[in-house]
Design a protein around this motif. Structure first.
Motif, PDB file in Angstrom:
ATOM      1  N   SER A 137       0.813  -1.224   0.000  1.00  0.00           N
ATOM      2  CA  SER A 137       0.000   0.000   0.000  1.00  0.00           C
ATOM      3  C   SER A 137       0.844   1.272   0.000  1.00  0.00           C
ATOM      4  CB  SER A 137      -0.914   0.001   1.232  1.00  0.00           C
ATOM      5  OG  SER A 137      -1.716  -1.145   1.269  1.00  0.00           O
ATOM      6  N   ASP A 145       0.370   6.660   1.440  1.00  0.00           N
ATOM      7  CA  ASP A 145      -1.077   6.412   1.456  1.00  0.00           C
ATOM      8  C   ASP A 145      -1.446   5.549   2.667  1.00  0.00           C
ATOM      9  OD1 ASP A 145      -3.731   6.216   0.872  1.00  0.00           O
ATOM     10  OD2 ASP A 145      -3.469   5.528  -1.185  1.00  0.00           O
ATOM     11  N   ALA A 174      -5.035   3.863   2.427  1.00  0.00           N
ATOM     12  CA  ALA A 174      -5.121   2.614   1.664  1.00  0.00           C
ATOM     13  C   ALA A 174      -4.606   1.439   2.488  1.00  0.00           C
ATOM     14  CB  ALA A 174      -4.329   2.733   0.363  1.00  0.00           C
ATOM     15  N   PHE A 175      -3.539   1.667   3.248  1.00  0.00           N
ATOM     16  CA  PHE A 175      -2.987   0.613   4.106  1.00  0.00           C
ATOM     17  C   PHE A 175      -3.998   0.185   5.160  1.00  0.00           C
ATOM     18  CE2 PHE A 175      -0.860  -0.025   8.283  1.00  0.00           C
ATOM     19  CZ  PHE A 175      -0.366  -1.310   8.052  1.00  0.00           C
ATOM     20  N   THR A 223      -6.833  -1.832   3.682  1.00  0.00           N
ATOM     21  CA  THR A 223      -6.443  -3.211   3.366  1.00  0.00           C
ATOM     22  C   THR A 223      -6.378  -4.061   4.629  1.00  0.00           C
ATOM     23  OG1 THR A 223      -5.141  -2.405   1.490  1.00  0.00           O
ATOM     24  CG2 THR A 223      -4.694  -4.630   2.257  1.00  0.00           C
TER      25      THR A 223
END
Length: 284
Positions: free
Chosen positions: A164, A169, A172-173, A176
């Motif tokens: 990610s 970001d 986004a991590f 996930t």
């Protein structure tokens, strides 16, 4: 005559004594009666005040919902109340949004270590039921890196951070990681429901990640045991990617009926799929 008079006086005194005792026995009852009446008055007073308050709120809500011409001055007088009701409505809306955010795998964040770190709480849920909440702390300086967490070790955090690009970001991590946690929580919850709802189905094997599940069925007519292994190779999902059957009757797994059941197990959560298969009398 004098004896009769004396007896009359004594009987009169005796009567007065009896009456005095009778009055004395009634005295202790009066305070309790007074307390009872006072309590009743207080209860009625409280009920009256509550009804008055509800009536005032009802009137103000009517003014807010259906203003009439000529009531502008009165609305100005109640502007503070109007603003309060709008704030209450906004608070309720934000609370609902936060609830929905958490249900779809959202997270809460707080600043720690004097602004040098951020601690994120990731809630998990399955079918609208909150399950476990996990915490993850990220150091922000000099580089963003994982500091502390209580996430299960089989969730590959470092690998997910690289995929990610944690430095650019973080959102986004976290999304996930939340996806992996919710998928794991969903698979584990399904296993729990299988054990609770399907006593005739024996759980032969399962791992910590709940990515492998082996079940033992009994086919009704032949009383034949049937092994069913579900593999969850996609750890971001609650549904299996492969279903394998093993039975002494080699023709049974390839029969149209059980091919259909295998497709059902891959498309529907396992506890629901077993209910449908049992209803079709394919297992005991």
């Amino acid at each position: 005559m004098e004896g009769a008079s004396t007896r009359g006086v004594l009987s009169h005194l005796s009567l007065l004594e009896v009456q005095a005792r009778s009055r004395g026995s009634q005295v202790p009852q009066q305070p309790s009666r007074v307390k009872e009446l006072k309590a009743k008055v207080e209860a009625l007073t409280s009920q009256r005040d509550q009804l008055k308050a509800e009536l005032q709120i009802h009137k103000k809500l009517q003014k807010l919902r259906a203003p009439v011409d000529g009531e502008d001055e009165e609305m100005d007088v109640d502007s503070e109340s109007s603003e309060l009701f709008h704030l209450m409505a906004r608070h309720s809306e934000l609370t609902d949004l936060l609830h929905a955010h958490n249900l779809i795998g959202g997270y809460d964040a707080i600043t720690t270590n004097r602004g040098k770190s951020m601690c994120f709480s990731l809630a998990t849920q399955y079918e609208g039921v909150y399950l476990d909440t996990y915490n993850l702390e990220l150091n922000l300086k000099p580089n963003v890196r994982i500091s502390r967490h209580n996430i299960p070790p089989f969730i590959p955090l470092n690998s997910l951070a690289e995929q990610s690009d944690l430095q650019t970001d973080v959102r986004a991590f976290l999304a996930t990681v939340s996806q992996h946690l919710n998928a794991f929580a969903g698979r584990r919850q399904q296993l729990k429901l299988v054990k609770e709802q399907h006593k005739s189905v024996e759980v032969m094997e399962s791992n910590l990640l709940c990515s492998i599940l082996v079940l033992m069925f009994t086919v009704p007519k032949k009383k034949t045991p049937l092994l069913c292994m579900l593999e969850y190779t996609d750890h971001t999902r609650c549904l299996p990617t492969q279903v394998h059957l093993n039975c002494e009757d080699e023709l049974l797994p390839d029969s149209p009926k059980w091919k259909k059941n295998c497709s059902l197990l891959m498309e529907v959560p396992v506890h629901r799929a077993l209910t449908a298969i049992k209803k079709a009398s394919d297992i005991v």
